[in-house]
Design a protein around this motif. Structure first.
Motif, short mmCIF file in Angstrom:
data_model
loop_
_atom_site.label_atom_id
_atom_site.label_comp_id
_atom_site.label_asym_id
_atom_site.label_seq_id
_atom_site.Cartn_x
_atom_site.Cartn_y
_atom_site.Cartn_z
N TYR A 201 1.09 -1.12 0.19
CA TYR A 201 -0.35 -0.35 -0.13
C TYR A 201 0.78 1.07 -0.25
CZ TYR A 201 -3.71 -3.75 2.00
OH TYR A 201 -4.29 -4.87 1.59
N ASN B 36 4.90 -4.19 3.49
CA ASN B 36 3.57 -3.34 2.73
C ASN B 36 2.45 -2.66 3.43
OD1 ASN B 36 4.37 -5.73 0.73
ND2 ASN B 36 3.28 -7.30 2.55
N GLN C 247 1.51 1.33 4.05
CA GLN C 247 1.79 2.08 4.04
C GLN C 247 2.65 3.40 4.12
OE1 GLN C 247 -1.81 4.53 2.02
NE2 GLN C 247 -1.21 6.37 2.29
N GLU D 36 -2.76 3.53 -2.47
CA GLU D 36 -3.23 2.75 -3.79
C GLU D 36 -3.04 1.23 -3.29
OE1 GLU D 36 -2.01 4.79 -6.69
OE2 GLU D 36 0.22 3.72 -6.98
N GLY D 37 -3.17 0.38 -3.89
CA GLY D 37 -2.71 -1.00 -3.10
C GLY D 37 -3.28 -2.04 -4.01
N GLY E 44 -3.00 0.98 6.44
CA GLY E 44 -3.76 1.92 5.26
C GLY E 44 -4.80 1.08 4.67
N HIS E 45 -5.52 1.90 3.44
CA HIS E 45 -7.10 1.43 3.76
C HIS E 45 -7.24 1.85 1.99
CE1 HIS E 45 -10.85 0.94 3.14
NE2 HIS E 45 -11.79 1.59 3.84
N PRO E 46 -6.54 0.90 1.16
CA PRO E 46 -6.80 1.66 -0.02
C PRO E 46 -8.29 1.09 -0.15
CG PRO E 46 -5.22 -0.15 -0.04
CD PRO E 46 -5.77 0.45 1.01
N THR F 226 -8.32 -3.46 1.03
CA THR F 226 -8.00 -4.41 2.74
C THR F 226 -8.50 -5.18 3.08
OG1 THR F 226 -8.28 -1.61 2.82
CG2 THR F 226 -8.41 -2.55 4.80
#
Lengths: 380, 101
Positions: free
Chosen positions: A21, A177, A179, A209-210, A329-331, A335
């Motif tokens: 992410y 991994n 962010q 993003e991811g 993170g929360h793309p 997620t």
């Protein structure tokens, strides 16, 4: 008569993969998604041709983006469906891939989430209903209100609640991994940009993003393809629901408590047996609310236990060992799939420096605007 | 007023009802950052449970912001609408006066 996933044939996660992410970049979504899928296939030790069905979770990329991505693995004609369910898109894709394999329709399926930050705001169509504060209460302000309510109800301070971010940034710093991969002090977190109420920027999930992917297989698939059964992690339960009438103040927590309870009952585990929890901690107060909803502690008791280290990696139950939405993170689309990937890594004992020793049971929880809720229990 | 259907039972046989415009403050938050250009930050929002039992979220009248506390008695008031296309007035909550409380 309705059935549970656990009534059907056993389902296992046999491969996991990620594209880290990250903040918005020029990287195409195709690059993001293919990296995660290829890593998951390699982890499972199966070729793309073994995947009989694909579930693509995305909330921000627009219509039908899956085939332009998957064709680069070999356009072999297998079924493909796209799933959008707000923050729970990835969890939903995972559930339906599991259902397909559990039902015996396929032996091997892919669930992949991929998203990028949209270049323009994508508004939800209006329902046509007026609202006194429709343009004033965005998600972070909704959770700022819940933070204020929780603090008043249980006598905790903004500094106490910010300790969740200290823990999760610390975990994210160990996750390649994630962010956000930087250890943060309480002073840094509290002194950051003020967002809403007592929430500061480092207490809110970053926009990014991811991609994340998992390969799901039946026992027949595992045997036929020669997959290592010692690294396969059982999907013990899957539960889902949507908001009920009657709880307008905090619908996400009431819904989460109900669906978590269903998932744990289906898996025949108690809250005290959970070694790993990955939950929807988009804002610090959410970790308090949802952890208490699991039953790992009584309402109002999260902060004292957090201070004792109960929810650290190595504590009684590691919560958000990936860094959670706050640090990993929360793309959106990826997620929920990524949560499953983290739990599988932990239950396999392959989480390296962030390994929670002896982890055997993990719970993944996501809510999505609506509200919807998805919970999965995985077991070694 | 919505006429789509009842959240409890799905009935389309709906009856309009007025809320009292008086209630108690459950939570509030000062918004420091907000993207909508016609609603510039900072401003304060609150959750209020009205005497009728409805949960309402609304903007808080700026004159009340400094004295907000949980369980405070709140009442509605009309303020001048500053956004385009929304009519002349906006409904907000504020701390009740001594006579209202």
């Amino acid at each position: 008569m309705s059935r549970l996933i656990s009534d059907l044939r056993p389902v296992y996660v046999v491969g996991i993969g990620f594209h880290p992410y990250q903040y918005a970049s020029e990287t195409t979504y195709v690059t993001l998604g293919l990296q995660a899928i290829r890593e998951a296939l390699a982890d499972a030790g199966v070729p793309w041709s073994a995947v009989e069905s694909s579930y693509v979770a995305t909330a921000l990329l627009g219509m039908a983006v899956g085939r332009p991505m998957l064709r680069h693995l070999g356009a072999l004609g297998a079924p493909l469906v796209h799933i959008e369910n707000a923050s729970a898109s990835g969890s939903t894709a995972f559930r339906h891939a599991c259902i397909e394999v559990a039902a015996g329709i396929s032996d091997v399926a892919l669930a992949v989430g991929v998203d990028k930050v949209p270049t323009a705001r994508i508004p939800r169509s209006s329902t046509g209903l007026p609202n006194l504060a429709e343009d004033a209460i965005v998600p972070f302000t909704h959770f700022a209100l819940l933070t204020n309510e929780y603090a008043g109800k249980y006598g905790v301070t903004p500094e106490d609640i910010a300790l969740v971010a200290v823990k999760n940034h610390g975990n994210g710093a160990k996750n390649p991994n994630a962010q956000r991969q930087k250890v943060r002090t309480l002073e840094e977190i509290l002194g950051g940009k003020a967002i809403s109420g007592t929430l500061t920027a480092l207490q809110c999930t970053p926009v990014g993003e991811g991609a994340a992917a998992v390969i799901i297989a039946s026992e027949e698939g595992i045997k036929r393809l020669g997959i290592d059964p010692g690294r396969a992690i059982r999907v013990a339960s899957s539960a889902a629901g949507s908001e009920e009438v009657g709880n307008s103040l905090n619908p996400d927590t009431a819904l989460s408590a109900k669906i978590m309870s269903q998932a744990m009952a289906e898996a025949q585990v108690s809250p005290k047996e959970l070694d790993i929890i990955e939950l929807h901690d988009a804002f610090t107060v959410e970790e308090l609310l949802y952890a208490e909803a699991t039953g790992v502690c009584e309402p109002g008791q999260f902060i004292p236990l957090l201070k004792e280290g109960v929810f650290d990696i190595g504590g009684q139950c590691a919560i958000s060992p990936s860094g959670g939405l706050i640090a990993m993170g929360h793309p959106i689309g990826p997620t929920g799939v990524g949560q499953v990937g983290e739990i599988v890594r932990q239950l396999r004992g392959e989480a390296g420096v962030r390994q929670h020793a002896g982890a055997r049971t993990g719970l993944a929880h996501m809510v999505g605007v609506g509200a919807v809720c998805y919970v999965h229990v995985l077991q070694k | 007023m919505q006429h789509y259907g009842c959240e409890n039972c799905g009935s389309q046989d709906l009856v309009e009802a007025s809320l009292s415009g008086r209630g108690r403050l459950v939570a509030f938050a000062r918004v420091h950052m907000h993207m909508a250009p016609d609603r510039p930050a900072p401003f304060t929002v609150g959750s209020v449970v009205t005497d009728d039992g409805a949960v309402v979220r609304a903007l808080i009248d700026p004159g009340s912001e400094d004295a907000l506390r949980p369980d405070a008695v709140m009442t509605t008031r009309l303020v001048t609408e500053t956004r385009d296309g929304r009519g002349a007035h906006d409904l907000r909550f504020g701390l009740a006066s001594k006579t209202e409380a």
